[in-house]
Design an enzyme around this catalytic site. Sequence first.
Site, PDB file in Angstrom:
ATOM      1  N   THR A   1       0.834  -1.194   0.000  1.00 14.83           N
ATOM      2  CA  THR A   1       0.000   0.000   0.000  1.00 14.83           C
ATOM      3  C   THR A   1       0.874   1.252   0.000  1.00 14.83           C
ATOM      4  O   THR A   1       1.921   1.281   0.629  1.00 14.83           O
ATOM      5  CB  THR A   1      -0.890  -0.002   1.257  1.00 14.83           C
ATOM      6  OG1 THR A   1      -1.818  -1.080   1.160  1.00 14.83           O
ATOM      7  CG2 THR A   1      -1.649   1.308   1.412  1.00 14.83           C
TER       8      THR A   1
ATOM      9  N   GLY B   1     -10.388  -2.913   2.462  1.00 14.83           N
ATOM     10  CA  GLY B   1      -9.533  -2.780   3.626  1.00 14.83           C
ATOM     11  C   GLY B   1      -9.660  -1.422   4.286  1.00 14.83           C
ATOM     12  O   GLY B   1     -10.657  -0.706   4.119  1.00 14.83           O
TER      13      GLY B   1
ATOM     14  N   GLY C   1      -5.631  -4.640   6.968  1.00 18.75           N
ATOM     15  CA  GLY C   1      -6.700  -3.656   6.952  1.00 18.75           C
ATOM     16  C   GLY C   1      -7.866  -3.937   7.870  1.00 18.75           C
ATOM     17  O   GLY C   1      -8.423  -3.017   8.488  1.00 18.75           O
TER      18      GLY C   1
END
Length: 362
Positions: free
Chosen positions: A223, A253, A277
């Site tokens: 991410t 998430g 997440g």
Amino acid sequence: MSSPKRPLLICAGLTAMVAALSGSQLAGAAERSAPPAPAAAPQQQARESVIKDVVLAVHGGAGSLPRGSLTPEQEKAYRDGLTRAVQAGYALVKDGKPVLDAVEKAVNVLEDDPNFNAGKGAVFNTDAEHELDAAIMNGKDLRSGAVAGVHNTKNPISLARAVMEKSPHVLMAGRGADQFALRNGFAYTTQDYFWTQKRWDQLLAAKGRAGARSPAHTEVGGTVGAVAVDRSRDVATATSTGGLTNKQVGRIGDSPIVGAGTYANNRTVAISCTGTGEVFIRGTAAHDISALIEYARRPVEKAAAEVITKKITALGATGAAIALTPRGDLATPHSTKGVINAYVTRDGKIVTRIYDDETPAT
């Protein structure tokens, strides 16, 4: 679905107890920090302190990346990508542009980089498709926009900003978000644009397919996110992700959830998270860091570490965050061995950190 066949220290001086560090320039202004020498001081004194005078910081995911796990070419690619992102955002802040522009542009750069799990390098879900999530937030007025499960937008963070600025909503998902993108002038991007060999191999490995290539290293390029502060001490944040490899179709998430993976408030801090997440959602991680600063008067490094290395781990997960205050104080707590990140200070100095020993435990 068929797939195409194409195929992260600042230190002005050191005591006699620590060996001198060396840095190398990357992309002009960039510097990489060398690993710290073992210190004889107690462990708590070896912990990373807050980094001062930061204008903008980015992250490329939490995870373990031991020194030596990358080839020189791979290391350069990661550092160069982080550097480009920081430079792009810093240039806008330096020119007096809105801080939202800076975090959006920094994340755009990372979304376009196939080394990271966002945009071009996004992972596959269980149906071998790409479902993309993103959120952006303005600390000045708490305006925010987010998208989840989008399929055909090259830069989801820009679509998230459009949701904030061109609709009365905060979060749009799936087909509705894709249609909103088309109505607002975003080019239709076919799914094959997001395809990369690395992510395809990771999907096959997750499914236990025969002949799947074993990744050369794990948990690299996750991410992405950016936090920034301008001269008026306005802060903003942006986060974008492809989610988890082999995730259930429709899974969302923490990244697009305001207060979970993304949060910004001029009274406290701008935060972008990365990790498991579901647990960051349950723990309202990003807002909790802000609340500890605002109500308990904790300094950012203590507030962020409390949530990331204690609360979230107690809930059974690992992860990291970048947290930047309106004063320019940056904390990068992580419960993983490291976190890929980079930052730029007011004088234009850029530091990239990708190995575990470059981001000590907080």
